[in-house]
Design a protein around this motif. Structure first.
Motif, mmCIF file in Angstrom:
data_model
loop_
_atom_site.group_PDB
_atom_site.id
_atom_site.type_symbol
_atom_site.label_atom_id
_atom_site.label_comp_id
_atom_site.label_asym_id
_atom_site.label_seq_id
_atom_site.Cartn_x
_atom_site.Cartn_y
_atom_site.Cartn_z
ATOM 1 N N UNK A 177 -0.336 16.370 -11.069
ATOM 2 C CA UNK A 177 0.977 15.311 -10.011
ATOM 3 C C UNK A 177 0.538 14.642 -8.794
ATOM 4 N N UNK A 178 0.186 13.496 -8.529
ATOM 5 C CA UNK A 178 0.161 12.611 -7.347
ATOM 6 C C UNK A 178 1.878 12.076 -6.949
ATOM 7 N N UNK A 236 -1.679 21.235 -1.790
ATOM 8 C CA UNK A 236 -2.820 21.324 -0.646
ATOM 9 C C UNK A 236 -2.543 19.875 -0.073
ATOM 10 N N UNK A 237 -1.898 19.094 0.267
ATOM 11 C CA UNK A 237 -2.226 18.298 1.349
ATOM 12 C C UNK A 237 -2.916 16.851 1.004
ATOM 13 N N UNK A 238 -3.347 16.758 -0.406
ATOM 14 C CA UNK A 238 -4.572 15.650 -0.666
ATOM 15 C C UNK A 238 -3.995 15.062 -0.884
ATOM 16 N N UNK A 239 -4.116 13.620 -0.343
ATOM 17 C CA UNK A 239 -3.449 11.935 -0.153
ATOM 18 C C UNK A 239 -4.802 11.407 -0.664
ATOM 19 N N UNK A 240 -4.227 10.420 -1.655
ATOM 20 C CA UNK A 240 -4.645 8.748 -1.985
ATOM 21 C C UNK A 240 -4.225 7.780 -1.506
ATOM 22 N N UNK A 241 -4.657 6.761 -1.389
ATOM 23 C CA UNK A 241 -3.498 5.529 -1.417
ATOM 24 C C UNK A 241 -4.327 4.286 -2.917
ATOM 25 N N UNK A 264 1.207 -0.936 0.119
ATOM 26 C CA UNK A 264 -0.046 0.159 0.407
ATOM 27 C C UNK A 264 1.191 1.382 0.341
ATOM 28 N N UNK A 265 0.532 2.199 -0.692
ATOM 29 C CA UNK A 265 1.189 3.266 -0.681
ATOM 30 C C UNK A 265 0.384 4.636 -0.875
ATOM 31 N N UNK A 266 0.845 5.549 -0.544
ATOM 32 C CA UNK A 266 0.675 7.079 -0.119
ATOM 33 C C UNK A 266 0.992 8.162 -1.292
ATOM 34 N N UNK A 267 0.067 8.251 -1.896
ATOM 35 C CA UNK A 267 0.130 9.550 -3.047
ATOM 36 C C UNK A 267 0.003 11.055 -2.281
ATOM 37 N N UNK A 268 0.810 11.596 -2.626
ATOM 38 C CA UNK A 268 0.186 13.309 -2.139
ATOM 39 C C UNK A 268 0.582 13.915 -3.327
ATOM 40 N N UNK A 275 1.696 9.907 -10.104
ATOM 41 C CA UNK A 275 -0.246 9.419 -11.370
ATOM 42 C C UNK A 275 -0.657 10.978 -11.349
ATOM 43 N N UNK A 276 -1.450 10.837 -12.755
ATOM 44 C CA UNK A 276 -2.122 12.089 -12.516
ATOM 45 C C UNK A 276 -3.253 12.316 -12.307
ATOM 46 N N UNK A 277 -3.749 12.832 -10.728
ATOM 47 C CA UNK A 277 -5.637 12.387 -10.530
ATOM 48 C C UNK A 277 -5.747 13.898 -10.382
ATOM 49 N N UNK A 278 -7.206 13.900 -9.490
ATOM 50 C CA UNK A 278 -7.854 15.288 -9.687
ATOM 51 C C UNK A 278 -7.821 15.742 -8.108
ATOM 52 N N UNK A 279 -7.470 16.972 -7.903
ATOM 53 C CA UNK A 279 -6.831 17.964 -7.111
ATOM 54 C C UNK A 279 -8.838 18.468 -6.269
ATOM 55 N N UNK A 280 -8.856 18.206 -5.147
ATOM 56 C CA UNK A 280 -10.397 18.970 -5.228
ATOM 57 C C UNK A 280 -10.216 20.264 -4.377
ATOM 58 N N UNK A 281 -9.083 20.138 -3.752
ATOM 59 C CA UNK A 281 -9.270 21.843 -3.039
ATOM 60 C C UNK A 281 -8.489 22.762 -4.962
ATOM 61 N N UNK A 282 -7.281 21.902 -5.364
ATOM 62 C CA UNK A 282 -7.079 22.680 -6.564
ATOM 63 C C UNK A 282 -8.297 22.922 -7.746
#
Length: 54
Positions: A49-50, A18-23, A9-13, A37-44
């Motif tokens: 990129x994560x 913005x401090x948003x993370x994905x697991x 299991x890895x954490x993507x920051x 990975x390129x993922x959606x950041x709801x704060x931005x």
């Protein structure tokens, strides 16, 4: 039960700061380097990129 060590299991920051993370999980044999990975950041409000943090 034993954990699968080939798929940890890895954490993507967020790189937007913005401090948003994905697991997620990754396969160590196919991706020995840090995952990016390129993922959606709801704060931005955009896709950014994560990067994997350890």
């Amino acid at each position: 039960m034993a954990r699968n060590t080939a798929r940890p299991v890895v954490t993507l920051k967020s790189t937007a700061g913005t401090g948003i993370t994905y697991v997620t999980r990754k396969n160590r044999r196919n991706d020995p380097d840090r995952l990016v990975l390129r993922k959606y950041d709801p704060v931005a409000g955009a896709h950014v990129l994560f990067r994997e943090e350890r």
